[in-house]
Design a protein around this motif. Structure first.
Motif, PDB file in Angstrom:
ATOM      1  N   VAL A  15       0.839  -1.203   0.000  1.00 49.34           N
ATOM      2  CA  VAL A  15       0.000   0.000   0.000  1.00 49.34           C
ATOM      3  C   VAL A  15       0.873   1.251   0.000  1.00 49.34           C
ATOM      4  CG1 VAL A  15      -1.813   1.272   1.206  1.00 49.34           C
ATOM      5  CG2 VAL A  15      -1.864  -1.218   1.188  1.00 49.34           C
ATOM      6  N   ARG A  16       1.960   1.229   0.769  1.00 46.81           N
ATOM      7  CA  ARG A  16       2.865   2.395   0.807  1.00 46.81           C
ATOM      8  C   ARG A  16       3.431   2.712  -0.566  1.00 46.81           C
ATOM      9  NH1 ARG A  16       5.063   3.517   6.355  1.00 46.81           N
ATOM     10  NH2 ARG A  16       4.273   1.793   7.581  1.00 46.81           N
ATOM     11  N   ASP A  17       3.640   1.695  -1.391  1.00 49.07           N
ATOM     12  CA  ASP A  17       4.195   1.910  -2.729  1.00 49.07           C
ATOM     13  C   ASP A  17       3.179   2.511  -3.698  1.00 49.07           C
ATOM     14  OD1 ASP A  17       6.665   0.964  -1.994  1.00 49.07           O
ATOM     15  OD2 ASP A  17       6.331  -1.056  -2.796  1.00 49.07           O
ATOM     16  N   LEU A  18       1.893   2.411  -3.401  1.00 49.61           N
ATOM     17  CA  LEU A  18       0.867   2.890  -4.326  1.00 49.61           C
ATOM     18  C   LEU A  18       0.949   4.379  -4.655  1.00 49.61           C
ATOM     19  CD1 LEU A  18      -2.312   0.902  -3.254  1.00 49.61           C
ATOM     20  CD2 LEU A  18      -1.040   0.711  -5.393  1.00 49.61           C
ATOM     21  N   PRO A  19       1.091   5.283  -3.694  1.00 46.76           N
ATOM     22  CA  PRO A  19       1.084   6.704  -4.052  1.00 46.76           C
ATOM     23  C   PRO A  19       2.166   7.102  -5.044  1.00 46.76           C
ATOM     24  CG  PRO A  19       0.785   6.438  -1.692  1.00 46.76           C
ATOM     25  CD  PRO A  19       1.136   5.074  -2.258  1.00 46.76           C
ATOM     26  N   SER A  44      -7.405   5.045  -7.491  1.00 48.02           N
ATOM     27  CA  SER A  44      -7.894   4.852  -8.859  1.00 48.02           C
ATOM     28  C   SER A  44      -8.276   3.403  -9.134  1.00 48.02           C
ATOM     29  CB  SER A  44      -6.833   5.279  -9.874  1.00 48.02           C
ATOM     30  OG  SER A  44      -7.263   4.960 -11.184  1.00 48.02           O
ATOM     31  N   ARG A  45      -9.498   3.225  -9.599  1.00 49.94           N
ATOM     32  CA  ARG A  45      -9.984   1.884  -9.931  1.00 49.94           C
ATOM     33  C   ARG A  45      -9.384   1.371 -11.235  1.00 49.94           C
ATOM     34  NH1 ARG A  45     -16.317   1.836  -8.208  1.00 49.94           N
ATOM     35  NH2 ARG A  45     -16.019  -0.392  -8.499  1.00 49.94           N
ATOM     36  N   ASP A  46      -8.589   2.181 -11.887  1.00 50.36           N
ATOM     37  CA  ASP A  46      -7.952   1.780 -13.142  1.00 50.36           C
ATOM     38  C   ASP A  46      -6.692   0.958 -12.930  1.00 50.36           C
ATOM     39  OD1 ASP A  46      -9.917   3.136 -14.598  1.00 50.36           O
ATOM     40  OD2 ASP A  46      -8.762   5.008 -14.612  1.00 50.36           O
ATOM     41  N   LEU A  77     -19.827  -9.449   4.750  1.00 52.47           N
ATOM     42  CA  LEU A  77     -18.639  -8.611   4.877  1.00 52.47           C
ATOM     43  C   LEU A  77     -18.929  -7.385   5.725  1.00 52.47           C
ATOM     44  CD1 LEU A  77     -17.539  -8.649   1.121  1.00 52.47           C
ATOM     45  CD2 LEU A  77     -16.623 -10.055   2.973  1.00 52.47           C
ATOM     46  N   GLN A  78     -17.884  -6.638   6.021  1.00 49.52           N
ATOM     47  CA  GLN A  78     -18.012  -5.346   6.661  1.00 49.52           C
ATOM     48  C   GLN A  78     -18.487  -4.338   5.609  1.00 49.52           C
ATOM     49  OE1 GLN A  78     -15.276  -6.775   5.590  1.00 49.52           O
ATOM     50  NE2 GLN A  78     -13.744  -5.300   4.973  1.00 49.52           N
ATOM     51  N   VAL A  79     -18.899  -3.156   6.044  1.00 52.88           N
ATOM     52  CA  VAL A  79     -19.289  -2.110   5.109  1.00 52.88           C
ATOM     53  C   VAL A  79     -18.041  -1.401   4.604  1.00 52.88           C
ATOM     54  CG1 VAL A  79     -21.544  -1.772   6.186  1.00 52.88           C
ATOM     55  CG2 VAL A  79     -19.607  -0.356   6.911  1.00 52.88           C
ATOM     56  N   GLY A  80     -18.142  -0.822   3.430  1.00 51.57           N
ATOM     57  CA  GLY A  80     -17.010  -0.062   2.910  1.00 51.57           C
ATOM     58  C   GLY A  80     -16.948  -0.103   1.408  1.00 51.57           C
ATOM     59  N   GLY A  81     -15.914   0.533   0.872  1.00 49.33           N
ATOM     60  CA  GLY A  81     -15.762   0.535  -0.571  1.00 49.33           C
ATOM     61  C   GLY A  81     -14.753   1.542  -1.061  1.00 49.33           C
ATOM     62  N   HIS A  82     -14.971   1.951  -2.304  1.00 56.26           N
ATOM     63  CA  HIS A  82     -14.052   2.840  -3.012  1.00 56.26           C
ATOM     64  C   HIS A  82     -14.251   4.295  -2.611  1.00 56.26           C
ATOM     65  CE1 HIS A  82     -14.315  -0.710  -5.666  1.00 56.26           C
ATOM     66  NE2 HIS A  82     -13.044  -0.440  -5.870  1.00 56.26           N
ATOM     67  N   GLY A  88     -11.794  12.745  -5.584  1.00 60.99           N
ATOM     68  CA  GLY A  88     -11.393  13.811  -4.676  1.00 60.99           C
ATOM     69  C   GLY A  88     -11.254  13.391  -3.226  1.00 60.99           C
ATOM     70  N   GLU A  89     -11.785  12.231  -2.846  1.00 60.94           N
ATOM     71  CA  GLU A  89     -11.638  11.775  -1.468  1.00 60.94           C
ATOM     72  C   GLU A  89     -10.228  11.222  -1.264  1.00 60.94           C
ATOM     73  OE1 GLU A  89     -15.811  10.349   0.405  1.00 60.94           O
ATOM     74  OE2 GLU A  89     -14.994   8.986  -1.098  1.00 60.94           O
ATOM     75  N   THR A  90      -9.589  11.628  -0.178  1.00 60.09           N
ATOM     76  CA  THR A  90      -8.234  11.152   0.099  1.00 60.09           C
ATOM     77  C   THR A  90      -8.049  10.661   1.531  1.00 60.09           C
ATOM     78  OG1 THR A  90      -7.501  13.391   0.652  1.00 60.09           O
ATOM     79  CG2 THR A  90      -7.193  12.687  -1.638  1.00 60.09           C
ATOM     80  N   ALA A  91      -9.040  10.866   2.394  1.00 62.63           N
ATOM     81  CA  ALA A  91      -8.934  10.450   3.797  1.00 62.63           C
ATOM     82  C   ALA A  91      -9.663   9.117   3.974  1.00 62.63           C
ATOM     83  CB  ALA A  91      -9.526  11.504   4.716  1.00 62.63           C
TER      84      ALA A  91
END
Length: 179
Positions: free
Chosen positions: A25-29, A36-38, A69-74, A78-81
């Motif tokens: 995950v740290r490598d993603l940014p 990005s879903r792409d 499952l738990q709730v959640g998603g993408h 503009g969301e970053t938090a």
């Protein structure tokens, strides 16, 4: 609310497997937008919703995954938090308007999970950042759509019903917080 980088900088993985997931995950940014879903691996945020007085948790039926499952998603554009994403998704999927981070805003689990392909997207992975949210109005929970049933369960019942092992781990961490 903390950004993705800040959350990961202060987070302490509990296992070698989780440490490997956090490193991915740290490598993603560095490769662009981590939400990005792409990309074949992208960030999602989720939460186990708890009702502390009864020590129950809320699970949601996910038809595509054929699992509780738990709730959640993408994140939305503009969301970053991550916590903000988990809160928004929690309210959208349950109708609960009083959700709050519990017992605080800490990240409780990081899990990279495989997602099966669908008619509209190929197989990919979610780098899921998991929180615990609480409600004081459990009876107000309502599914967001038909087929997305919700169930309030004890932790042992939720662990038995839960889909993947990584969710059982998240539930175990929620149980520790509930005491």
């Amino acid at each position: 609310m903390e950004s993705l980088a800040d959350l990961l900088d202060s987070y302490k993985p509990r296992t070698d497997a989780e440490a490997a997931d956090v490193a991915r995950v740290r490598d993603l940014p560095h490769g662009g937008d981590p939400w990005s879903r792409d990309t074949p691996l992208h960030v999602t945020a989720s939460a186990v919703i708890v009702h502390p007085p009864t020590r129950r948790v809320l699970l949601r039926w996910h038809a595509r995954q054929r699992a509780w499952l738990q709730v959640g998603g993408h994140g939305d554009p503009g969301e970053t938090a991550p916590l903000a994403v988990a809160l928004r998704e929690g309210e959208e999927e349950t109708g609960l308007t009083d959700l709050t981070p519990w017992p605080d805003e800490r990240l409780v689990h990081v899990a990279v999970v495989s997602v099966t392909p669908s008619a509209t997207e190929p197989a990919h992975e979610h780098a899921d950042l998991r929180f615990v949210l609480a409600t004081g109005t459990p009876d107000a929970a309502r599914p967001e759509k038909p087929g997305a049933d919700l169930r309030w369960l004890t932790i042992p019942d939720a662990q038995e019903l839960a889909g993947p092992d990584n969710l059982r781990e998240t539930l175990a961490r929620a149980a520790e917080l509930l005491g």
